[in-house]
Structures are given as structure tokens and as C-alpha cells.
Scaffold this motif. Structure first.
Motif, PDB file in Angstrom:
ATOM      1  N   GLY A  50      66.501-105.758  36.613  1.00 36.57           N
ATOM      2  CA  GLY A  50      66.897-104.414  37.171  1.00 36.57           C
ATOM      3  C   GLY A  50      66.826-103.249  36.447  1.00 36.57           C
ATOM      4  O   GLY A  50      66.659-103.425  35.240  1.00 36.57           O
ATOM      5  N   GLY A  51      66.288-102.176  36.871  1.00 33.98           N
ATOM      6  CA  GLY A  51      66.141-100.960  36.160  1.00 33.98           C
ATOM      7  C   GLY A  51      64.917-101.169  35.150  1.00 33.98           C
ATOM      8  O   GLY A  51      63.913-101.797  35.249  1.00 33.98           O
ATOM      9  N   SER A  52      64.934-100.341  34.222  1.00 31.81           N
ATOM     10  CA  SER A  52      63.826-100.319  33.010  1.00 31.81           C
ATOM     11  C   SER A  52      64.234-101.430  32.166  1.00 31.81           C
ATOM     12  O   SER A  52      65.289-101.445  31.603  1.00 31.81           O
ATOM     13  CB  SER A  52      64.095 -99.104  32.333  1.00 31.81           C
ATOM     14  OG  SER A  52      63.129 -99.042  31.412  1.00 31.81           O
ATOM     15  N   SER A 566      58.255-100.551  27.519  1.00 32.69           N
ATOM     16  CA  SER A 566      59.116-100.233  28.633  1.00 32.69           C
ATOM     17  C   SER A 566      58.511-100.039  29.961  1.00 32.69           C
ATOM     18  O   SER A 566      57.464 -99.524  29.842  1.00 32.69           O
ATOM     19  CB  SER A 566      59.810 -98.851  28.124  1.00 32.69           C
ATOM     20  OG  SER A 566      60.625 -98.926  27.139  1.00 32.69           O
ATOM     21  N   SER A 568      59.564 -99.712  34.221  1.00 30.43           N
ATOM     22  CA  SER A 568      60.400 -99.478  35.093  1.00 30.43           C
ATOM     23  C   SER A 568      60.280-100.248  36.257  1.00 30.43           C
ATOM     24  O   SER A 568      59.092-101.018  36.532  1.00 30.43           O
ATOM     25  CB  SER A 568      60.371 -97.862  35.798  1.00 30.43           C
ATOM     26  OG  SER A 568      59.121 -97.865  36.249  1.00 30.43           O
TER      27      SER A 568
END
Length: 568
Positions: A50-52, A566, A568
């Protein structure tokens, strides 16, 4: 793991071979707290995260579990790389003398020349004249050179003087000062006779603790560079237990190390048996597991010290035509010792190179299984020769074949062995396919620094499959019908040795709950011709989710945070 447990990073972007027979291939896996959180498709793991979330992009490269070496000598190997004269097992005596002569130029007046590897084919034929030439090359220095089995040594006259060995010195129990037909010492030391040389060489080192620390750190870094994240130290002396424990306490031990403590006097000098087991128990730590004892049942076939079922080839004037070598343990003594070991909660690694020695171990284990059950682990190293009648006993008795394909090719050892072992026995060597098919837990070990100067697993893995030398100039195959397939070979360097070392619930597969020990390779070994496996290079090695080797760095070190991005 729970969905809300923290995620360190996702590994994806290339094929992932898990070595988990229930889920061999995956697109991705998640690392959390140094362990594998989940394995599956990229889409489902991104949804889990989920998310980054940071991503380690394989960029099309193959990821495998960290490799597991079930048999290595870290002290000997690390010292050889860090401090000692490097010799190749293919070096002739003339090349050895030249290298000794050049090496002494860097030494202080009292420093020893210690080095290896001297090939068995050289050790077979050393003469008094060779000893004299070694003395000349040494220019007054003391010399000790190890052979490719690490069972034997070659020293010069100065070393014999330091050891107090003369022409009239009687052989030791379990060791021989080799002489020519006239009774003159050649400087060759077989088996436990080499222990005197090792002790004298160690006594010449000023700061032995620091020396050992550098050697063992060098060994671990070298293992990591070849993708190895767990290792069984095959003959662990007290200095190694103490040093490894200290390194672990300092956060510098980047591999699981399972120790095998010698049960009796060993070639390396030091405490053995129950006194050593006690030292081991006091130096257990998160990554140091003193769980095994090392037993030596016989020697090596090159020097006709393996215990064989059939006589050696007659190869010298004083040879006894019915000579088969002999076991160093009587069956009843071995059974009693192993029962005591099991009662202490320890396991056993048993060196048995001859088929008679293998049978002696299997007979002993059968008795111990009846009296003590199946809780203890028993490994036999190196399973080169096994009589047909004993093959199925490995699976039946749950005995681990600790196989050493590094001793096949490109080593010269087989050339030497062929001079000693009858063809009908030699031609049936290393029956790995039969052992696999019977259900035995075949496990790969390097026996480093025997035979090869590094613990490179890729040559060993290749020859398990091809049974041929990676060097095309070396003709022939070694018992070709006993080749195994690549998945079996990978198992022999991952999940099998992990289980054989008592680490089956810790590492060896990319499976949820196990350590995030994994490697990234420069080629997909499953797509390449098997004869190209030895060319494989490790690009990155991760131990418990931490990057401990990066081929792109000059010193091989790197930080995990540098390798993920990172996303997304």
C-alpha cells in the motif's frame, strides 16, 4: 505476517527463484525486519504494501536465496587470502620455488613463509633434492606449505629444526614424517604430523588475536562476495569460536556460522573434545551456533590414508598388495562417542573419504539411531566413494551426504587419486544422482581452502550437473551418469545444506518467515547452458535484508538504503 507489519522494501523487476519446492518461482518478495514477509506477484505485493514503499529493482536480473556452504575452513581460508603466499595447485616445484624466493623479499628476518595450495600431484613426488631446493629458495626463512587436501604439509629443513624433528624421530600416532627409501626426511608431513608445523607457525605470530580477527573477517567477506550467507565451519577451534563470537557482538558477522568442534586431536593445534564443547557453549550468539562436533574417520586417498573396502593400487616398492588403509575409530568407540555427543545435544560432521570409512559411520549411526532416535543430525564428508550396498542407507538413516564437487574439477586431486584407487572404485565416485533419487539430503560444500583458492560455489554447482571440468582443456567426465539437474544442484547449495546444518527454519529459501538472505546474479543460470554456470558473478548479496556485498563498490561494501528507490 500481518498486513500492517512494517515493510522495508519490495524486491521485484526480475525472475525470483525461491528454492521453495512448494512455490519455486515468483515475481517479487517483501522484506520486513530482516525477514521475508511475503512472496508472490508484484501486483499482490504492492497491494499488500500500500502507498509508497521502497523498491529494489532487479532490472531483469535473477534473484536466488543466499547460498549455503555446508563445509568450509574459515580460519585457514581467511589466513590464506589475508596473509599467506598464494600458490596454485597446478604450480610445478620450479614455480613454487620461484614464488617462495619472491615472497621472502617482503618478509622480516624471523617471519615464516606460510602458503598454499600445493597440488597433490606435486606432493606425490617430492624428493630430498626438492627439499634442498626449497631451502635455497627460502634464503634462511622457515617454510610451511599446505596441500590441496589440507591434510598434509611440506616444510623446509629450518621448519623441521624448529619442530624438533630429525631423521631418527618416530612417526606420530596418526601422522607421518615422510622419508625416501634411504630414510631421509623429504619435509612432507602427513596428517597429524602437520599439527606440529601449524603450532610452530602460530607461535611465531606476535599478535595472534588480531591475526585471527583479520583472517576470519576476510573469510566472511569472501563468502559474501560469492553469494554465501550461511556456512558450516568444518573444524572449529577455540580461537575461531571466540573470534566469531566477538565479531558477532560487534555487528560484523554477516553470515550464519555453524561450528563443528573437533572431537579429537586435529591438524590445527588447540583444545578438542568435551573441553572445546564447553568453550563453544559459552560463545554461542545470534549468528554463531556451536552445534556440531567434527570426527575424522580416515585421511585422504592421495596419501593412501583413506579407509577403503578394496586394496590400493600398488604404487611403490614397499607397498603391501592387500593394503586398504584403516579407520581411525573402532566401531564400538565411535558408537559410544556419538551417543555421548547426542546426549549433550550436539550433532556430528564425520570426515570419511573411503568407502570403508563411510560404512563404519553408517554402522555407527544405525546403532545410535536405535539407542537415541532420530533427533540428531549426522553428516558424512565427503562421500566420494560409497559402496552400492550402502547408498540407500543415507536416506534410511537420515544421514546427510556432504558433497564436495570442488574436489573434482578443476582440481588436480583426481589425477593423484587415480594413481591410488582401483579403476572400478574410482569410476563410481560421487554418486549424487543415486543419493538424490533415494531421498538423501545432498548438500554442497566447498571444503575451502582445499583444492581451490576461493569458495566459489558456481564451479561446484556446475560440475554437479555436467560432471566435466569448466576448463575445456581438461578432457573427460567423472562418473557422468551421476549428474543431477540444475534445480537439484541449486537445492544442494540452498535449502538442503540449511536443513543439514539445523537452519531449515532460518534460511535456505525465499519463504515467508525465513531470513531475507538473497543474492542478485549477472546471468540467469536457468537460461544459460550449464557449462557457463561457472562464469556467474554475484552482483549483490543481502544478509537479513541488509546489503553486505555490492560488486559495484571498490571494496564490495554498500548500504541497503543506497540500493532501493521510493516508488508510489
Amino acid at each position: 505476517m500481518a498486513k500492517d507489519s512494517p515493510i522495508d522494501f519490495i524486491v521485484t523487476g526480475g525472475p525470483v527463484y525461491t528454492s521453495d519446492p512448494d512455490h519455486e518461482w515468483a515475481e517479487a518478495f517483501v522484506v520486513s525486519g530482516g525477514k521475508i514477509k511475503a512472496v508472490g506477484t508484484e501486483a499482490e505485493l504492492r497491494a499488500l504494501a500500500g502507498g509508497s514503499v521502497p523498491v529494489l529493482d532487479l532490472e531483469g536480473r535473477l534473484a536466488l536465496p543466499g547460498l549455503v556452504d555446508v563445509h568450509a575452513h574459515l580460519g585457514l581460508g581467511g589466513r590464506q587470502l589475508a596473509f599467506e603466499l598464494p600458490l596454485l595447485p597446478t604450480d610445478s616445484t620450479a614455480e613454487i620455488f620461484a614464488k617462495v624466493r619472491a615472497w621472502v623479499e617482503r618478509l622480516g628476518p624471523e617471519e615464516w613463509v606460510v602458503g598454499g595450495i600445493v597440488g597433490s600431484t606435486v606432493m606425490d613426488d617430492i624428493t630430498v633434492q626438492d627439499l634442498q631446493l626449497l631451502d635455497e629458495a627460502a634464503q634462511g626463512h622457515t617454510v610451511m606449505l599446505r596441500d590441496d587436501s589440507m591434510h598434509n604439509r611440506w616444510v623446509n629443513s629450518r621448519a623441521l629444526e624448529v619442530m624438533g624433528v630429525t631423521r631418527d624421530s618416530p612417526n606420530l600416532e596418526g601422522g607421518t614424517y615422510v622419508r625416501d627409501d634411504a630414510g631421509n626426511l623429504t619435509g612432507v608431513l602427513h596428517e597429524l604430523a602437520g599439527g606440529l608445523a601449524e603450532a610452530a607457525a602460530a607461535a611465531s605470530i606476535r599478535d595472534l588475536d588480531q591475526y585471527n580477527a583479520v583472517a576470519l573477517k576476510t573469510a566472511i567477506r569472501t563468502l559474501n562476495s560469492f553469494g554465501i550467507t550461511s556456512v558450516q565451519e568444518a573444524a572449529t577451534m577455540d580461537y575461531a569460536l571466540k573470534t566469531l563470537h566477538h565479531l558477532d557482538g560487534q555487528g560484523e558477522l554477516t553470515a550464519q556460522v555453524v561450528a563443528s568442534m573437533p572431537s579429537r586431536t586435529f591438524i590445527e593445534p588447540g583444545i578438542t573434545g568435551p573441553d572445546l564443547y564447553e568453550i563453544g557453549s559459552k560463545h554461542r550468539s545470534e549468528h554463531v551456533r556451536p552445534d556440531f562436533s567434527k570426527y575424522v574417520l580416515d585421511g585422504v586417498p592421495m596419501t593412501r590414508t583413506s579407509a577403503m573396502l578394496h586394496p590400493y593400487i600398488c604404487s611403490h616398492p614397499t607397498h603391501e598388495p592387500d593394503f586398504t588403509g584403516e579407520s581411525l575409530w573402532e566401531l564400538a568407540d565411535l558408537v559410544r562417542s556419538l551417543e555421548d555427543l547426542v546426549d549433550r545435544g550436539l550433532h556430528a560432521k564425520l570426515h570419511a573419504t573411503g568407502d570403508a570409512a563411510v560404512r563404519r559411520v553408517l554402522d555407527a549411526v544405525e546403532a545410535v539411531r536405535k539407542s537415541r532416535g532420530y533427533g540428531a543430525i549426522f553428516q558424512i564428508a565427503h562421500v566420494e566413494y560409497i559402496d552400492d550396498a550402502d547408498l540407500r542407507r543415507f536416506a534410511e538413516l537420515q544421514v546427510v551426504p556432504d558433497a564436495s564437487p570442488y574436489l573434482w574439477f578443476p582440481s588436480v586431486i583426481q589425477e593423484s587419486i587415480a594413481k591410488q584407487i582401483p579403476a572400478e572404485t574410482f569410476d563410481k565416485s560421487w554418486p549424487l544422482r543415486d543419493l538424490f533419487e533415494d531421498g538423501a539430503l545432498v548438500s554442497g560444500g566447498s571444503d575451502w581452502p582445499c583444492a581451490a583458492p576461493t569458495p566459489d560455489p558456481w564451479t561446484g554447482l556446475e560440475t554437479m550437473v555436467t560432471r566435466r571440468s569448466p576448463d575445456p582443456s581438461v578432457a573427460g567426465e567423472l562418473n557422468a551418469g551421476q549428474g543431477i539437474d540444475l534445480r537439484q544442484a541449486v537445492a544442494a547449495f540452498t535449502r538442503n545444506p540449511a536443513a543439514a546444518m539445523g537452519l531449515g527454519e532460518v534460511t535456505g529459501m525465499l519463504r515467508p518467515g525465513l531470513a531475507a538472505d538473497f543474492i542478485v546474479l549477472d546471468q540467469d543460470i536457468f537460461r544459460e547452458d550449464p557449462s557457463a554456470i561457472h562464469k556467474t558473478k554475484v552482483l549483490q548479496t543481502y544478509f537479513e535484508g541488509r546489503l553486505v556485498y555490492d560488486a559495484g563498490d571498490a571494496d564490495g561494501s554498500a548500504h541497503t538504503s543506497d540500493m532501493v528507490r521510493s516508488s508510489s
